[in-house]
Design a protein around this motif. Structure first.
Motif, short mmCIF file in Angstrom:
data_model
loop_
_atom_site.label_atom_id
_atom_site.label_comp_id
_atom_site.label_asym_id
_atom_site.label_seq_id
_atom_site.Cartn_x
_atom_site.Cartn_y
_atom_site.Cartn_z
N GLU A 41 -1.19 19.49 3.26
CA GLU A 41 0.22 19.59 3.62
C GLU A 41 0.47 19.55 5.12
O GLU A 41 1.21 18.74 5.63
CB GLU A 41 0.82 20.85 3.02
CG GLU A 41 1.52 20.51 1.71
CD GLU A 41 2.02 21.73 1.01
OE1 GLU A 41 2.51 22.65 1.71
OE2 GLU A 41 1.90 21.76 -0.24
N ASP A 42 -0.23 20.43 5.85
CA ASP A 42 0.01 20.52 7.29
C ASP A 42 -1.04 19.67 8.02
O ASP A 42 -2.08 20.17 8.43
CB ASP A 42 -0.06 21.98 7.73
CG ASP A 42 0.32 22.12 9.19
OD1 ASP A 42 0.63 21.08 9.83
OD2 ASP A 42 0.30 23.26 9.70
N LYS A 43 -0.73 18.39 8.19
CA LYS A 43 -1.75 17.49 8.75
C LYS A 43 -2.04 17.79 10.22
O LYS A 43 -3.10 17.45 10.72
CB LYS A 43 -1.30 16.04 8.58
CG LYS A 43 -1.22 15.64 7.12
CD LYS A 43 -1.45 14.19 6.92
CE LYS A 43 -1.35 13.78 5.46
NZ LYS A 43 -0.29 14.45 4.68
N LEU A 55 -10.41 13.99 13.81
CA LEU A 55 -11.03 12.87 13.09
C LEU A 55 -10.53 12.81 11.65
O LEU A 55 -10.31 11.73 11.10
CB LEU A 55 -12.56 13.00 13.12
CG LEU A 55 -13.28 11.78 12.57
CD1 LEU A 55 -13.07 10.56 13.47
CD2 LEU A 55 -14.77 12.05 12.44
N MET A 56 -10.34 13.98 11.04
CA MET A 56 -9.87 14.01 9.65
C MET A 56 -8.41 13.56 9.56
O MET A 56 -7.97 13.01 8.56
CB MET A 56 -10.03 15.41 9.03
CG MET A 56 -11.43 15.99 9.18
SD MET A 56 -12.76 14.78 8.85
CE MET A 56 -13.94 15.24 10.11
N LYS A 57 -7.69 13.81 10.65
CA LYS A 57 -6.31 13.34 10.71
C LYS A 57 -6.29 11.81 10.60
O LYS A 57 -5.44 11.22 9.95
CB LYS A 57 -5.70 13.76 12.06
CG LYS A 57 -4.29 14.30 11.92
CD LYS A 57 -3.63 14.45 13.25
CE LYS A 57 -4.00 15.74 13.94
NZ LYS A 57 -3.37 15.84 15.27
N LEU A 58 -7.26 11.21 11.23
CA LEU A 58 -7.38 9.76 11.16
C LEU A 58 -7.70 9.33 9.73
O LEU A 58 -7.12 8.37 9.20
CB LEU A 58 -8.47 9.29 12.12
CG LEU A 58 -8.77 7.81 12.09
CD1 LEU A 58 -7.65 7.02 12.72
CD2 LEU A 58 -10.07 7.52 12.81
N LEU A 59 -8.63 10.04 9.09
CA LEU A 59 -9.01 9.69 7.72
C LEU A 59 -7.86 9.93 6.73
O LEU A 59 -7.81 9.33 5.66
CB LEU A 59 -10.25 10.49 7.28
CG LEU A 59 -11.57 10.11 7.96
CD1 LEU A 59 -12.69 11.01 7.48
CD2 LEU A 59 -11.93 8.66 7.71
N ALA A 60 -6.95 10.85 7.13
CA ALA A 60 -5.82 11.14 6.25
C ALA A 60 -4.76 10.05 6.30
O ALA A 60 -3.88 9.98 5.45
CB ALA A 60 -5.20 12.48 6.63
N ALA A 61 -4.84 9.17 7.31
CA ALA A 61 -3.85 8.09 7.42
C ALA A 61 -4.02 7.16 6.22
O ALA A 61 -5.13 6.89 5.79
CB ALA A 61 -4.08 7.32 8.72
N ALA A 62 -2.91 6.70 5.69
CA ALA A 62 -2.98 5.88 4.48
C ALA A 62 -3.75 4.60 4.75
O ALA A 62 -3.43 3.84 5.66
CB ALA A 62 -1.56 5.55 4.03
N PRO A 63 -4.80 4.32 3.95
CA PRO A 63 -5.52 3.07 4.14
C PRO A 63 -4.69 1.89 3.66
O PRO A 63 -3.81 2.05 2.83
CB PRO A 63 -6.76 3.25 3.26
CG PRO A 63 -6.39 4.28 2.25
CD PRO A 63 -5.32 5.14 2.86
#
Ligand code: FES
Ligand SMILES: [Fe+2]
Length: 432
Positions: free
Chosen positions: A229-231, A237-245
């Motif tokens: 929820e709270d990105k 780095l995980m914030k980057l992985l959380a970006a929609a592919p």
């Protein structure tokens, strides 16, 4: 090197056809022997950082190719790298991975060595006779040892390029690591994270600058991060992985810059910044600015070198203070040892980011690396003479670079092609 004489001659050039590489590079023990002799026998190998041995007598164990070594600081404070093999009958003198000693004493017959490797005492010395070559029976010192900003490098070859030439632009990874420490010093964190993978060491180097694979190989981890929820609280780095592919992200990845040096090192710039804004003016910024000025603090904190590969011995994430040593143990067995360091002079909340980076992307229990390990082992299981792997993505798509550094789109497999160019050079003649 003597390994060559014991090895039937595998012909490395026949295993590379342009951007296609034969599976024997992973599966043939004779190729592995040749790599140990000619590649690991000549390259500069990084062993760690001097902060791991702060005072005389402190030591840690390491490996340079096949050779087990002790890295220590002698009574004068000089860093020494000696073979961890007793000059009598050959067993390891030191078994404990790190420690502090006055001298090294072999557990078998108590031959005793000074911190610089000199033999100083032998029980029943008179029984070895008058011709005993006292001076020649020390722990062998490696012919070349040097440091760069506290990082310790050694080479089994007495000659070859100086470290500066070997590193080329890869030197930026070590500069970025140290520039981030307001006091220009590190504190080693013990113990490091260690694991073994049943795969050839090269599979790791071929994967870590592959920025296309996360959206497929790590899809489940990405979905978990995306569901957070709270990105803003996610690790950068995980914030980057959380970006929609999706196709847009692939286009963006392609715009990034991959850089490769003449000795096979490489890194990608700009990746982590994709999902993270300009570094804020927080306490860490102020600590760095107080020492180096605001402009320099801004430059340092916004530097974005993602996973630098130091071919063939380590991967470095300077932004999150991680040095991963890659140690080939056999053609199908590799040990990885990840060291995390604390930046001296940085506020307390900086170090947990390095730890979190390691737990989430470097631990075999992490949801991310477990996918990579699975791929490495699947690849190893199939490797053999009948398999040809393709490293053709982005072939011919180069950007203007320099004599020393090739530039390519972030999604290119040029860095793999570059690795095999260098690999061939080493295996033909030790790259001399
Ligand atoms: S083997 Fe080390 S003292 Fe004999
Ligand atoms: Fe991965």
């Amino acid at each position: 090197m003597q390994h060559d004489d014991r090895t039937r001659a595998p012909e490395p050039d026949k295993l590379i056809e342009g951007a296609r590489i034969n599976g024997r590079v992973y599966s043939d023990p004779a190729i592995f022997e040749l790599e140990m002799a000619r590649l690991f026998g000549h390259a500069w190998i990084v062993l760690g950082h001097e902060s791991q041995i702060p005072t005389p007598g402190c030591y840690f164990l390491g490996r340079v190719g096949r050779v087990p070594v002790i890295v220590t600081r002698d009574d004068e404070g000089v860093i020494r790298v000696v073979e961890n093999r007793c000059a009598h009958r050959g067993p390891a003198v030191c078994a404990k991975r790190t420690g502090k000693v006055r001298r090294f004493v072999c557990p078998y017959h108590a031959w005793t060595y000074e911190l610089d490797g000199r033999l100083v005492s032998v029980p029943l010395r008179e029984e070895y006779g008058d011709s005993f070559a006292w001076a020649e029976r020390g722990l062998r010192a490696l012919p070349r040892v040097t440091t760069y900003r506290g990082f310790i490098f050694a080479s089994l070859a007495a000659d070859g390029p100086e470290l500066a030439e070997f590193l080329g632009e890869e030197v930026q990874a070590f500069d970025d690591f140290m520039d981030r420490a307001p006091d220009d010093a590190l504190e080693a964190v013990e113990p490091p994270l260690r694991y073994r993978v049943r795969a050839n060491w090269k599979t790791i180097f071929e994967n870590l600058n592959d920025i296309l694979h996360p959206m497929f190989a790590h899809a489940s981890a990405m979905a978990a991060f995306a569901a957070t929820e709270d990105k803003e609280r996610l690790h950068p780095l995980m914030k980057l992985l959380a970006a929609a592919p999706g196709p847009q992200l692939m286009k963006t990845f392609k715009q990034l810059d991959a850089r490769m040096t003449t000795w096979g090192h490489s890194f990608i710039t700009g990746l982590v910044s994709l999902a993270n804004k300009e570094y804020p003016r927080d306490a860490y910024f102020e600590a760095l600015a107080a020492r180096r000025g605001e402009g320099e603090a801004r430059r340092i904190l916004n530097t974005d070198m993602h996973v630098s590969l130091l071919y063939p011995s380590a991967t470095i994430n300077s932004r999150f203070q991680t040095l991963r040593l890659v140690r080939p143990l056999a053609h199908d067995l590799t040990e990885v040892q990840a060291h995390v360091y604390r930046l001296k002079g940085a506020p307390d909340d900086v170090y947990p980011l390095a730890l979190e980076y390691n737990y989430t992307s470097g631990s075999p229990a992490s949801p991310v690396i477990v996918d990579d390990l699975e791929i490495y082992e699947r690849l190893q299981a199939e490797a053999g003479a009948s398999m040809w792997m393709s490293a053709e993505r982005g072939l011919g798509d180069l950007r203007p670079g320099t004599n020393e550094t090739r530039h390519a789109p972030g999604t290119s497999e040029e860095y793999i092609r570059q690795q095999y160019e260098v690999w061939g050079r080493y295996l033909r003649d030790g790259a001399r």
